[in-house]
Design an enzyme around this catalytic site. Structure first.
Site, mmCIF file in Angstrom:
data_model
loop_
_atom_site.group_PDB
_atom_site.id
_atom_site.type_symbol
_atom_site.label_atom_id
_atom_site.label_comp_id
_atom_site.label_asym_id
_atom_site.label_seq_id
_atom_site.Cartn_x
_atom_site.Cartn_y
_atom_site.Cartn_z
ATOM 1 N N TRP A 1 0.837 -1.020 -0.173
ATOM 2 C CA TRP A 1 -0.136 0.043 0.100
ATOM 3 C C TRP A 1 0.678 1.241 -0.051
ATOM 4 C CZ3 TRP A 1 -1.824 -4.832 2.381
ATOM 5 C CH2 TRP A 1 -3.157 -4.770 2.223
ATOM 6 N N CYS B 1 -6.607 -4.989 -1.585
ATOM 7 C CA CYS B 1 -7.893 -5.500 -1.293
ATOM 8 C C CYS B 1 -8.433 -6.302 -2.014
ATOM 9 C CB CYS B 1 -8.857 -4.999 -0.090
ATOM 10 S SG CYS B 1 -9.918 -3.382 -1.007
ATOM 11 N N HIS C 1 -13.923 -1.987 0.777
ATOM 12 C CA HIS C 1 -12.796 -2.759 1.333
ATOM 13 C C HIS C 1 -13.454 -4.264 0.843
ATOM 14 C CE1 HIS C 1 -10.338 -5.741 2.752
ATOM 15 N NE2 HIS C 1 -10.634 -6.229 3.758
ATOM 16 N N ASP D 1 -11.883 -13.432 4.090
ATOM 17 C CA ASP D 1 -11.266 -12.393 3.478
ATOM 18 C C ASP D 1 -9.758 -12.640 3.411
ATOM 19 O OD1 ASP D 1 -10.678 -9.666 2.857
ATOM 20 O OD2 ASP D 1 -11.069 -8.679 4.695
ATOM 21 N N TYR E 1 -6.585 5.052 -0.352
ATOM 22 C CA TYR E 1 -7.952 4.410 -0.231
ATOM 23 C C TYR E 1 -8.243 3.258 1.149
ATOM 24 C CZ TYR E 1 -7.257 -0.739 -0.854
ATOM 25 O OH TYR E 1 -7.189 -2.477 -0.367
#
Length: 742
Positions: A298, A333, A392, A415, A575
């Site tokens: 990220w 994600c 997400h 997830d 984000y």
């Protein structure tokens, strides 16, 4: 006894071992090694004698039944793949689903005599096949011997017997070897090992006895058979779409999915349980603690890999991992969710990608997102640690949950994005969506974490000079504002927020939150008086590089004049809600007459934010203020997602299967500055494998055009998906619909 005249000198402890940690083995713990690799196999003898041979050995076996040929009936147009919904898999092997009959043709050296001839079809998986473990399964044409799989003769013609086999609906999922064995008076003779007789057995959402059975044809077609995905991102009031090629039927993808389970060290015998498979896979799709598929990043620096915003499908990622045996760089994600979706659909587990807008992520395990204000009402960024993700993405997969009370099967959250550890590893789920909605957060696995992602409150605290903090405002509706997924059978959006929670402020919602508290979730119960001044931020649609006006509206609902000291902050954010840099700050004082409204405009110039922009071009505006007359705090938050330029994708008309077509991507650099290090990617489900092209420089205000040839492999509707990505401009997307005739 030690000599009192001698002083002992302690030796330093040996250094800890370096290098990779040795893998745990079952040696000394079990008589037979635990099989953890589908790619490992064992040699089954062609002849298995019943006893010792005589002095001259065994007599010739020519008088007994012998196998000349085995036809796996594996072609896409044949019944097996058609009836098992596996005809789209680009594989030379037979691919079938458990709990449903498939057929094989066996040709003997003479006509089969049921009264005297005895034979069996044997299925073997892993390196230590055992009948008791379900890794060696003989199937008989009649029920003369017990077998967990059913067998029957469906047809006999001359020397050829057609055998119907139904794999047990709980059997191990993976790649099996098949043998045909014939009993003679002297022993068992069987076919030699032949790769062409290998077959894949998958989960079966069409079979009522399978744990993944989904009794909804439209949902099944969408969540198992559809390769074309739409992943939603942006902001809840300005939703953007990203097309994705799941590619679960592409050549090599099924083997890559089985390799992921092999790499995890998961015992073969556990691979028939969708609960265990999905939990293990949620850990293996990220590389945090097990050298899994994808490396998360990220940071904005993707020099050593592919930017997450550049990927257009899962095929490249899975094949690269299977070939290189190393994690693939990089993911965020939606990439984790998309590749996980491919894994699940490829193995036959119904699944879909879900997006939660304003998703809570904090490390306290509570239901609060804390925003700290100083005594004047200005946000204190140094002390505000919790982050609210603009959105997400995770997955839902469909299965029964025999480990939970009745009613909690169905859709389960899994997830693969590494956020928090679960039982010591970065993974999440499967967590029952029904359990999340009803506050049963004690149920495994990780229901409490997902519950907090959609139900947390945003609590604003005022920090006094002495360091004490008191809550001054609570927003109970910001988090989990909207949960969406792709609709069944078309390219539209479907909101499923009501599957995760009851309406905000309802009696049912209060009951659920009270139940969650019983299981240890902490909430802020402050009952603060409502401010009599409302602050409203507008919804804006702004393109990258544009100047724009942000108009704040103050509404005074009291019968007296109000004066507000307001702090307006504009920040470029990732984000994930993490601030990159603050580029705008204003602190006007606004006076509002009784029962009146006033607008305060702030001009935002592109030169102020452009040099700070990070990927996905999100600007977060937070306005906080204090009403002078009452001391009340007012707040408002708004994420503005700047719209990137688009790619133009065109496809030649009149497409037919196996006939060459062209796809052209066009792009104009709208900026005055040049774009450097530009990658363009293009692919399409069932029609085009992934292709990419690199441009070292695209000068300002200039255009490019790239044309590729492709040959569609099957008829129907599809899309060509394209992306352009470079350090200065991320997430430039485009697509074109394609209709291919037979």
């Amino acid at each position: 006894m030690s000599d009192p005249g001698v002083t002992a000198t302690p030796s330093p402890a040996p250094p800890p071992p370096t290098g990779p940690r040795p893998k745990m083995t079952s040696g000394g713990r079990s008589a037979v090694p635990i099989s953890t690799s589908n790619s490992d196999s064992t040699d089954i003898p062609e002849f298995e004698p019943f006893g010792l041979p005589g002095p001259r050995g065994f007599p010739p076996l020519t008088d007994y039944l012998d196998i000349l040929e085995v036809d796996m009936m594996r072609r896409p147009e044949e019944n097996n793949k058609q009836q098992h919904h596996t005809n789209l898999y680009n594989s030379d092997y037979l691919v079938v689903r458990r709990g449903q009959e498939f057929e094989v043709k066996i040709t003997f050296n003479r006509p089969y005599k049921p009264a005297s001839d005895k034979f069996a079809v044997e299925f073997v998986i892993g390196s230590s096949p055992q009948f008791s473990k379900g890794t060696y399964t003989p199937v008989f044409p009649h029920n003369e011997r017990p077998s967990p799989w059913e067998g029957r003769i469906t047809n006999t013609t001359d020397n050829t017997v057609t055998m119907g086999v139904t794999a047990d609906a709980t059997c191990t999922v993976g790649k099996y070897q098949m043998y045909v064995a014939v009993v003679t008076p002297f022993g068992i003779r069987r076919t030699r090992k032949d790769k062409s007789r290998d077959l894949y057995i998958l989960f079966n959402p069409w079979a009522s006895a399978d744990a993944v059975f989904l009794d909804d044809e439209k949902e099944r077609d969408e969540c198992v058979m559809n390769e074309m995905g739409i992943i939603y991102h942006g902001a809840y009031d300005d939703v953007a779409e990203r097309n994705w090629n799941y590619g679960q039927f592409n050549f090599g993808v099924l083997d890559a999915c089985l390799y992921i389970m092999d790499r995890s060290g998961m015992p073969i015998t556990n691979r028939g349980d969708p609960i265990r498979v999905t939990r293990k896979a949620s850990a293996m799709l990220n590389s945090r603690d097990d050298e899994g598929v994808l490396v998360g990043n990220w940071s904005g620096d993707y020099s050593y890999g592919v930017a997450p915003t550049s990927w257009t499908g899962s095929t490249d990622i899975l094949l690269t991992y299977a070939r290189g045996k190393m994690p693939v760089c990089y993911a965020q994600c939606w990439v984790y969710a998309a590749v996980f979706n491919t894994f699940l659909r490829c193995l036959g587990i119904p699944s879909r990608v879900v997006t939660n807008f304003y998703s809570a992520h904090d490390n306290d395990g509570n239901l609060k997102m804390d925003i700290i204000l100083d005594e004047n009402g200005r946000i204190d960024r140094s002390r505000t640690k919790d982050s609210i993700w603009n959105y997400h993405c995770w997955n839902e997969c469909y299965m029964s949950r025999p480990d939970l009370p009745a009613g909690f099967g169905g859709w389960q959250v899994v997830d693969a994005t590494p956020q928090e550890t679960s039982d010591g590893m970065y993974r999440c789920g499967p967590a029952s969506v029904q359990a999340i909605k009803h506050g049963q957060i004690c149920f495994p696995f990780d229901a409490a974490f997902v519950f907090a992602e959609v139900n947390s409150d945003v609590v604003f605290y005022s920090r006094n000079k002495d360091g004490t903090m008191e809550p001054v405002r609570v927003n109970r509706t910001h988090i989990g504002r909207m949960v969406v997924t792709k609709s069944q059978g078309d390219m539209t959006r479907r909101e499923i927020t009501d599957q995760y929670k009851f309406p905000e402020g309802s009696t049912e919602e209060r009951t659920v939150l009270e139940k969650a508290e019983e299981y240890g979730c902490k909430r802020d119960k402050s009952e603060l008086p409502a401010a009599d001044v409302d602050l409203i931020l507008p919804t804006l649609e702004v393109s990258v590089g544009d100047d724009f006006e942000m108009s704040l509206e103050f509404v005074n609902r009291s019968d007296e004049r109000r004066t507000v000291d307001i702090y307006i902050s504009g920040s470029v954010v990732f984000y994930t809600g993490v601030t990159s840099s603050e580029f705008l700050f204003r602190n006007p004082t606004v006076t509002i007459g009784p029962n009146k409204s006033v607008k305060e405009s702030v001009t935002v110039e592109s030169k102020a934010y452009m040099k700070h922009l990070v990927e996905q071009a999100n600007i977060n505006f937070i306005a906080t203020g204090k009403v002078q007359e009452t001391g009340q705090i007012i707040t408002a938050m708004k994420v503005v997602t700047l719209h990137n330029p688009k790619l133009t994708v065109t496809v030649s008309e009149g497409g037919r299967v196996s006939e060459e077509m062209t796809a052209t991507v066009e792009f104009t650099n709208p900026f005055s500055f040049s774009l450097e290090g530009v990658y363009i990617r293009m692919e399409g489900p069932g029609i085009m494998l992934p292709k990419s092209k690199y441009y070292s420089l695209i000068q300002g205000r200039t255009s490019l055009s790239w044309t590729e040839y492709f040959t569609p492999q099957r008829a129907g509707s599809s899309r060509v998906i394209a992306s352009l990505d470079c350090p200065a401009l991320r997430q430039v997307l485009g697509q074109a619909s394609v209709t291919v005739k037979p």
